[in-house]
Enzyme design. Structure first.
Site, PDB file in Angstrom:
ATOM      1  N   VAL A 146       5.949 -13.217  21.576  1.00 55.46           N
ATOM      2  CA  VAL A 146       4.811 -13.490  20.678  1.00 55.46           C
ATOM      3  C   VAL A 146       3.686 -14.222  21.423  1.00 55.46           C
ATOM      4  O   VAL A 146       2.504 -13.931  21.227  1.00 55.46           O
ATOM      5  CB  VAL A 146       5.282 -14.297  19.445  1.00 55.46           C
ATOM      6  CG1 VAL A 146       4.108 -14.558  18.505  1.00 55.46           C
ATOM      7  CG2 VAL A 146       6.393 -13.555  18.708  1.00 55.46           C
ATOM      8  N   LYS A 163      10.268 -19.508  11.446  1.00 56.53           N
ATOM      9  CA  LYS A 163      10.730 -19.466  10.050  1.00 56.53           C
ATOM     10  C   LYS A 163      11.941 -20.363   9.818  1.00 56.53           C
ATOM     11  O   LYS A 163      12.069 -20.997   8.780  1.00 56.53           O
ATOM     12  CB  LYS A 163      11.039 -18.035   9.616  1.00 56.53           C
ATOM     13  CG  LYS A 163      12.208 -17.400  10.329  1.00 56.53           C
ATOM     14  CD  LYS A 163      11.919 -16.014  10.782  1.00 56.53           C
ATOM     15  CE  LYS A 163      11.132 -16.094  12.063  1.00 56.53           C
ATOM     16  NZ  LYS A 163      11.011 -14.920  12.816  1.00 56.53           N
ATOM     17  N   GLU A 175       1.312 -17.993   9.249  1.00 57.62           N
ATOM     18  CA  GLU A 175       1.273 -16.577   8.834  1.00 57.62           C
ATOM     19  C   GLU A 175       2.341 -15.759   9.568  1.00 57.62           C
ATOM     20  O   GLU A 175       2.953 -14.863   8.996  1.00 57.62           O
ATOM     21  CB  GLU A 175      -0.132 -16.011   9.131  1.00 57.62           C
ATOM     22  CG  GLU A 175      -0.349 -14.590   8.689  1.00 57.62           C
ATOM     23  CD  GLU A 175      -0.202 -14.416   7.187  1.00 57.62           C
ATOM     24  OE1 GLU A 175      -1.078 -14.836   6.445  1.00 57.62           O
ATOM     25  OE2 GLU A 175       0.828 -13.845   6.767  1.00 57.62           O
ATOM     26  N   VAL A 207       6.532 -15.180   8.480  1.00 54.09           N
ATOM     27  CA  VAL A 207       7.133 -14.235   7.524  1.00 54.09           C
ATOM     28  C   VAL A 207       6.566 -12.839   7.763  1.00 54.09           C
ATOM     29  O   VAL A 207       5.355 -12.616   7.655  1.00 54.09           O
ATOM     30  CB  VAL A 207       6.843 -14.668   6.059  1.00 54.09           C
ATOM     31  CG1 VAL A 207       7.411 -13.656   5.079  1.00 54.09           C
ATOM     32  CG2 VAL A 207       7.426 -16.043   5.786  1.00 54.09           C
ATOM     33  N   GLY A 251       6.025 -11.012  10.447  1.00 50.61           N
ATOM     34  CA  GLY A 251       5.170 -10.781  11.623  1.00 50.61           C
ATOM     35  C   GLY A 251       3.732 -10.430  11.289  1.00 50.61           C
ATOM     36  O   GLY A 251       2.965 -11.277  10.827  1.00 50.61           O
ATOM     37  N   ILE A 287       2.334  -8.632   8.957  1.00 51.80           N
ATOM     38  CA  ILE A 287       1.872  -8.409   7.570  1.00 51.80           C
ATOM     39  C   ILE A 287       1.249  -9.702   7.050  1.00 51.80           C
ATOM     40  O   ILE A 287       1.911 -10.735   7.027  1.00 51.80           O
ATOM     41  CB  ILE A 287       3.044  -8.004   6.641  1.00 51.80           C
ATOM     42  CG1 ILE A 287       3.834  -6.828   7.219  1.00 51.80           C
ATOM     43  CG2 ILE A 287       2.533  -7.689   5.247  1.00 51.80           C
ATOM     44  CD1 ILE A 287       5.062  -6.443   6.409  1.00 51.80           C
ATOM     45  N   GLU A 293      19.070  -7.896  18.754  1.00 54.64           N
ATOM     46  CA  GLU A 293      19.389  -8.947  19.732  1.00 54.64           C
ATOM     47  C   GLU A 293      20.841  -8.784  20.205  1.00 54.64           C
ATOM     48  O   GLU A 293      21.667  -8.208  19.500  1.00 54.64           O
ATOM     49  CB  GLU A 293      19.298 -10.326  19.055  1.00 54.64           C
ATOM     50  CG  GLU A 293      18.004 -10.609  18.357  1.00 54.64           C
ATOM     51  CD  GLU A 293      16.985 -11.261  19.264  1.00 54.64           C
ATOM     52  OE1 GLU A 293      17.318 -11.571  20.422  1.00 54.64           O
ATOM     53  OE2 GLU A 293      15.842 -11.436  18.806  1.00 54.64           O
ATOM     54  N   LYS A 332      12.949 -16.397   5.654  1.00 59.29           N
ATOM     55  CA  LYS A 332      11.616 -15.929   5.240  1.00 59.29           C
ATOM     56  C   LYS A 332      11.466 -16.030   3.722  1.00 59.29           C
ATOM     57  O   LYS A 332      10.404 -16.385   3.214  1.00 59.29           O
ATOM     58  CB  LYS A 332      11.402 -14.492   5.718  1.00 59.29           C
ATOM     59  CG  LYS A 332      11.344 -14.384   7.244  1.00 59.29           C
ATOM     60  CD  LYS A 332      11.455 -12.943   7.705  1.00 59.29           C
ATOM     61  CE  LYS A 332      11.500 -12.832   9.217  1.00 59.29           C
ATOM     62  NZ  LYS A 332      11.950 -11.537   9.710  1.00 59.29           N
ATOM     63  N   GLY A 371       7.512  -8.038  16.786  1.00 58.16           N
ATOM     64  CA  GLY A 371       6.838  -7.407  17.916  1.00 58.16           C
ATOM     65  C   GLY A 371       5.714  -8.278  18.433  1.00 58.16           C
ATOM     66  O   GLY A 371       5.178  -9.122  17.724  1.00 58.16           O
TER      67      GLY A 371
HETATM   68  N1  HSE Z   1      14.417 -10.544  14.059  1.00 56.69           N
HETATM   69  C1  HSE Z   1      13.459 -10.319  13.020  1.00 56.69           C
HETATM   70  C2  HSE Z   1      13.618  -8.909  12.481  1.00 56.69           C
HETATM   71  C3  HSE Z   1      12.044 -10.474  13.447  1.00 56.69           C
HETATM   72  O1  HSE Z   1      14.460  -8.155  12.940  1.00 56.69           O
HETATM   73  O2  HSE Z   1      12.893  -8.594  11.558  1.00 56.69           O
HETATM   74  C4  HSE Z   1      11.666 -11.897  13.589  1.00 56.69           C
HETATM   75  O3  HSE Z   1      11.806 -12.555  12.383  1.00 56.69           O
END
Ligand code: HSE
Length: 431
Positions: A12, A103, A127, A130, A132, A134, A188, A203, A300
């Site tokens: 990020v 978050k 912002e 929650v 990313g 949006i 991950e 979130k 992303g």
């Molecule tokens: N790991 C999260 C997802 C993104 O897969 O949506 C970051 O909150």
């Protein structure tokens, strides 16, 4: 000129930096702001090597930028709880504007952080915490501010949505799709938070605090992940006109707040059902606006960076105009709210039993359901295997979740039932 310090040059951090460099002219044209990255704190040289960044703006010590009198805004992008918390508290006390995408930290310690920020009169931007890219935080705080929000239903985790989408499209079991997703970089190496619903619950905590102005903790949310879902359930769901999604749900009925994250069936006609792959979406109902839906990339580098930069601009404009921090009081995290016990939920359910195929099985199963006042709307038995095991699928009318769980426990003890039966809620309330 607004001077920014970035702590953490991971995915990020790099996205944020690229947007600030490459879109600086459009940002300047639209907002009049000239934003300069004055320092970056990062300990991993691999993350820097592909970027043309002057040596003097790099540091290993986050406190160097938190203490820098010249820096207006500190952007925390390292994740985790302990260090990030220390950095943010320190930055607030140094009267910096603070931005975070964290978050887990906000869900855990948001109350404390926001109270301190109010005391020091510094703005906090979150912002990116929650979904990313949006702009859903801003939508709740600004666009929907005139509304009493009644319902939130969201696909808030891209990893689990990607896995569920692949399972539905390819009919592969959960473990196999998860391995593929890890290999392709969509999940991950330790996917626990994503697949067990914890990331979505963090979130949801933030969305609930904002939308209902209340204090909520992770343990107030009933959380179940997607690892128990099998392709056969996705296939049955399809036959009934549903899709299975990991849904984050918050509903306020005027007295109690229902808050849950779990795999649920939604009708294929609901707009959330077509949200596939890594995409996120949040469906919010306000008493004046009615239903709204926000859709986009929930993770992303640049989608999340886009949210961080929007916060930098918002706070930067306040600094330039010497305005007080955002006066939205919804995120007080202090008002108490009555949380509805998850067992009291009252919705229809999908049930799947693996049962021996012989006379009398259905009548015993339905007898137990009747004992708990659970009414069946549909029954399907697929295939015929005399004395072998077959799936028996039932849809119920609205039933009390606690009663249903008791009935299933009893049914699972019957000698002709194999393994644990599957129970998935059907969300039809917002169709
Ligand atoms: N790991 C999260 C997802 C993104 O897969 O949506 C970051 O909150």
């Amino acid at each position: 000129m607004i001077k920014v310090g970035i702590i953490g040059f991971g995915t990020v951090g790099r996205g944020t930096y690229r947007i600030l460099q490459e879109n600086s002219s459009i940002i300047k044209e639209r907002t009049g702001l000239n934003i300069v990255v004055k320092k970056i704190a990062e300990i991993n040289p691999d993350r820097i090597k592909d970027y043309d960044i002057k040596k003097e703006i790099l540091t290993h010590d986050a406190y160097e930028l938190i203490e820098d009198k010249d820096i207006d805004i500190v952007v925390e992008l390292i994740g985790g709880i302990t260090l990030a918390y220390d950095y943010i508290i320190h930055a607030i006390k140094n009267k910096k504007g603070v931005i975070t995408a964290n978050k887990a930290l906000l869900a855990e310690k948001g109350g404390e952080i926001f109270s301190l920020a109010a005391r020091y009169k510094v703005p906090i931007g979150f912002e990116a915490s929650v979904c990313g890219g949006i702009p859903v935080i801003r939508a709740v705080k600004d666009g929907l501010v005139a509304n009493r929000i009644t319902d939130i239903m969201g696909i808030l985790n891209g990893t689990s949505n990607y896995i569920m989408t692949r399972m539905a499209e390819e009919g592969k079991p959960f473990r196999e799709v998860l391995k593929d997703a890890q290999r392709l970089g969509f999940a991950e190496q330790d996917p626990t938070y994503d697949i067990e619903g914890i990331d979505a619950a963090h979130k949801l905590c933030i969305l609930i605090s904002l939308s209902f102005g209340c204090k909520i903790k992770l343990h107030d949310i009933s959380v179940k992940g997607i690892s128990g879902i099998e392709p056969v359930d996705i296939e049955f769901a399809r036959e009934f006109g549903y899709k299975i999604k990991l849904l984050a749900i918050a509903r306020h009925d005027g007295e109690e707040l229902e808050a849950r994250v779990e795999p649920a069936m939604i009708s294929v006609s609901h707009p959330l059902s077509s949200v596939g792959d890594v995409f996120n979406a949040v469906y919010i109902v306000g008493d004046r606006v009615g239903p709204t839906m926000f859709y986009g990339k929930g993770a992303g580098s640049e989608p999340t960076g886009s949210a961080v930069v929007s916060d930098i601009i918002d706070i930067g404009q306040r600094i330039i105009s010497k305005a007080e921090p955002h006066t939205f009081k919804g995120i007080t995290f202090t008002k108490k709210i009555k949380i509805k016990e998850s067992e009291k939920g009252f919705v229809p359910f999908y049930l799947r039993f693996t049962a021996q195929d012989k006379p009398g099985v259905l009548s015993q199963v339905s007898g137990i359901l009747a004992k708990y006042s659970i009414s069946i709307s549909t029954v399907i038995q697929k295939g015929r295997k005399e004395n072998g095991y077959v799936p028996i699928v039932m849809l119920t009318h609205e039933a009390i979740e606690g009663d249903l769980k008791k009935a299933i426990k009893e049914i699972d003890k019957l000698p002709f039932i194999k393994g644990e039966s599957i129970c998935i809620r059907i969300e039809e309330r917002l169709n």
